[in-house]
Enzyme design. Structure first.
Site, mmCIF file in Angstrom:
data_model
loop_
_atom_site.group_PDB
_atom_site.id
_atom_site.type_symbol
_atom_site.label_atom_id
_atom_site.label_comp_id
_atom_site.label_asym_id
_atom_site.label_seq_id
_atom_site.Cartn_x
_atom_site.Cartn_y
_atom_site.Cartn_z
ATOM 1 N N ASP A 1 0.858 -1.172 0.000
ATOM 2 C CA ASP A 1 0.000 0.000 0.000
ATOM 3 C C ASP A 1 0.905 1.236 0.000
ATOM 4 O O ASP A 1 2.070 1.166 0.387
ATOM 5 C CB ASP A 1 -0.873 -0.053 1.263
ATOM 6 C CG ASP A 1 -1.602 1.246 1.484
ATOM 7 O OD1 ASP A 1 -2.292 1.699 0.553
ATOM 8 O OD2 ASP A 1 -1.467 1.812 2.588
ATOM 9 N N ARG B 1 -10.528 -1.342 -6.999
ATOM 10 C CA ARG B 1 -10.464 -0.678 -5.695
ATOM 11 C C ARG B 1 -10.336 -1.716 -4.580
ATOM 12 O O ARG B 1 -11.162 -2.623 -4.469
ATOM 13 C CB ARG B 1 -11.714 0.199 -5.491
ATOM 14 C CG ARG B 1 -11.706 0.967 -4.185
ATOM 15 C CD ARG B 1 -12.881 1.939 -4.086
ATOM 16 N NE ARG B 1 -13.023 2.420 -2.727
ATOM 17 C CZ ARG B 1 -12.233 3.332 -2.159
ATOM 18 N NH1 ARG B 1 -11.268 3.902 -2.858
ATOM 19 N NH2 ARG B 1 -12.386 3.685 -0.909
ATOM 20 N N HIS C 1 -10.841 5.080 -9.192
ATOM 21 C CA HIS C 1 -12.313 5.044 -9.183
ATOM 22 C C HIS C 1 -12.904 5.265 -7.797
ATOM 23 O O HIS C 1 -12.238 5.071 -6.787
ATOM 24 C CB HIS C 1 -12.796 3.678 -9.694
ATOM 25 C CG HIS C 1 -12.193 3.285 -11.002
ATOM 26 N ND1 HIS C 1 -11.344 2.215 -11.145
ATOM 27 C CD2 HIS C 1 -12.284 3.864 -12.232
ATOM 28 C CE1 HIS C 1 -10.952 2.117 -12.417
ATOM 29 N NE2 HIS C 1 -11.500 3.102 -13.096
ATOM 30 N N CYS D 1 -5.889 2.682 -8.299
ATOM 31 C CA CYS D 1 -7.298 2.677 -8.682
ATOM 32 C C CYS D 1 -7.810 4.103 -8.564
ATOM 33 O O CYS D 1 -7.846 4.656 -7.469
ATOM 34 C CB CYS D 1 -8.105 1.750 -7.774
ATOM 35 S SG CYS D 1 -9.883 2.064 -7.922
ATOM 36 N N GLN E 1 -6.672 5.486 -5.189
ATOM 37 C CA GLN E 1 -6.551 6.939 -5.333
ATOM 38 C C GLN E 1 -7.902 7.508 -5.770
ATOM 39 O O GLN E 1 -8.060 8.039 -6.882
ATOM 40 C CB GLN E 1 -5.421 7.285 -6.307
ATOM 41 C CG GLN E 1 -4.038 6.937 -5.756
ATOM 42 C CD GLN E 1 -3.698 7.685 -4.465
ATOM 43 O OE1 GLN E 1 -4.057 8.849 -4.304
ATOM 44 N NE2 GLN E 1 -3.018 7.025 -3.521
ATOM 45 N N ALA E 2 -8.870 7.390 -4.863
ATOM 46 C CA ALA E 2 -10.224 7.855 -5.147
ATOM 47 C C ALA E 2 -10.289 9.371 -5.324
ATOM 48 O O ALA E 2 -11.293 9.891 -5.827
ATOM 49 C CB ALA E 2 -11.172 7.421 -4.022
ATOM 50 N N ASP F 1 -0.120 5.066 0.876
ATOM 51 C CA ASP F 1 -0.302 6.074 1.933
ATOM 52 C C ASP F 1 -0.493 5.410 3.296
ATOM 53 O O ASP F 1 -1.391 4.594 3.481
ATOM 54 C CB ASP F 1 -1.510 6.959 1.599
ATOM 55 C CG ASP F 1 -1.367 7.627 0.224
ATOM 56 O OD1 ASP F 1 -0.230 7.809 -0.240
ATOM 57 O OD2 ASP F 1 -2.402 7.949 -0.392
ATOM 58 N N ASP G 1 -1.904 -0.548 5.799
ATOM 59 C CA ASP G 1 -2.298 -0.013 7.108
ATOM 60 C C ASP G 1 -3.812 -0.047 7.315
ATOM 61 O O ASP G 1 -4.294 0.477 8.319
ATOM 62 C CB ASP G 1 -1.771 1.420 7.298
ATOM 63 C CG ASP G 1 -2.453 2.423 6.388
ATOM 64 O OD1 ASP G 1 -2.659 2.115 5.196
ATOM 65 O OD2 ASP G 1 -2.799 3.523 6.868
ATOM 66 N N TYR H 1 -5.754 13.148 1.366
ATOM 67 C CA TYR H 1 -5.629 13.064 -0.089
ATOM 68 C C TYR H 1 -4.370 13.807 -0.506
ATOM 69 O O TYR H 1 -4.331 15.039 -0.463
ATOM 70 C CB TYR H 1 -6.859 13.671 -0.773
ATOM 71 C CG TYR H 1 -8.099 12.816 -0.640
ATOM 72 C CD1 TYR H 1 -8.291 11.720 -1.487
ATOM 73 C CD2 TYR H 1 -9.065 13.089 0.319
ATOM 74 C CE1 TYR H 1 -9.413 10.923 -1.383
ATOM 75 C CE2 TYR H 1 -10.196 12.296 0.433
ATOM 76 C CZ TYR H 1 -10.369 11.215 -0.410
ATOM 77 O OH TYR H 1 -11.476 10.438 -0.297
HETATM 78 MG MG LIG Z 1 -2.977 3.160 3.399
HETATM 79 ZN ZN LIG Z 2 -10.774 0.945 -9.661
#
Ligand SMILES: [Mg+2]
Ligand SMILES: [Zn+2]
Length: 215
Positions: free
Chosen positions: A22, A121, A105, A103, A66-67, A24, A147, A33
């Site tokens: 992962d 996602r 989305h 991702c 990455q929404a 972040d 995390d 963000y």
């Molecule tokens: Mg994370």
């Molecule tokens: Zn996605």
């Protein structure tokens, strides 16, 4: 060499083990963000941990939700630029990410093209499965470090072993474990996760040596 899908969770000898990370809260600090490259903050142990995995011959692959793209906070170009920054920082310390998958989305996004219910996602396994196809990786021999429980869920969905780190929101996540989902290990940070993975690999290699010598 033909690529075989390991749908039954059986290890395929032709395919490699890898480490999925992962981003972040695991590789870099979670600042919400991330929308400015100036806000990329590495943990003091990140470079050493990634380099240790590199030296063990394990591909290291980032898989990140990455929404913010779907929410209109930043663009895919920004995400890719941030990943170039991360790669450059690691390279200065002799460490390497083999591939980045993200991702963009979110079903409740405001940017129409990204406002979909996708399979990439996390906790979906889409990013891990795509990386496995692209890079010749066997998820069932691989590890996912994150995390959040959704990272652990993605690992479970892909058939990989999972490590929850207490950085980012990990300590909070540890305090409210979901029903029907456990991590294979819970450790303080990515450095400890890398050590745990390398130890598991030693144990597995020792076992396979033993089996070979018994044949
Ligand atoms: Mg994370
Ligand atoms: Zn996605």
């Amino acid at each position: 060499m033909t690529l075989r899908r390991s749908g039954q969770g059986r290890p395929s000898p032709e395919l490699r083990a890898a480490v999925f990370l992962d981003r972040d809260g695991t590789l870099i600090e979670d600042v919400g963000y991330l929308d400015r490259v100036e806000d990329i903050v590495f943990y003091p142990w990140t470079v050493d941990a990634v380099r240790a995995l590199n030296r063990a011959g394990l591909p290291v692959v980032v898989v990140t939700n990455q929404a913010g793209v779907a929410r209109g906070y930043f663009t895919e170009e920004f995400v890719e630029g941030a990943h170039r920054e991360i790669a450059a920082h690691l390279a200065r310390g002799g460490a390497r990410i083999d591939a980045f998958y993200y991702c963009p989305h979110h079903p409740e996004g405001v940017v129409a093209a990204y406002a979909i219910r996708c399979d990439c996602r996390k906790p979906g396994a889409g990013m891990i499965e795509r990386a496995a196809r692209d890079l010749g990786i066997d998820p069932s021999r691989s590890f996912m470090v994150g995390d959040k429980w959704l990272d652990i869920g993605a690992a479970r969905a892909a058939g990989a072993r999972s490590i929850l780190v207490r950085t980012g929101v990990g300590a909070k996540e540890e305090a409210r474990p979901p029903v029907n989902l456990t991590a294979d290990a819970i450790v303080n940070n990515l450095a400890e996760a890398a050590s745990w993975i390398l130890l598991q690999r030693e144990v597995m290699n020792a076992k396979s040596r033993q089996i070979k010598s018994e044949i």
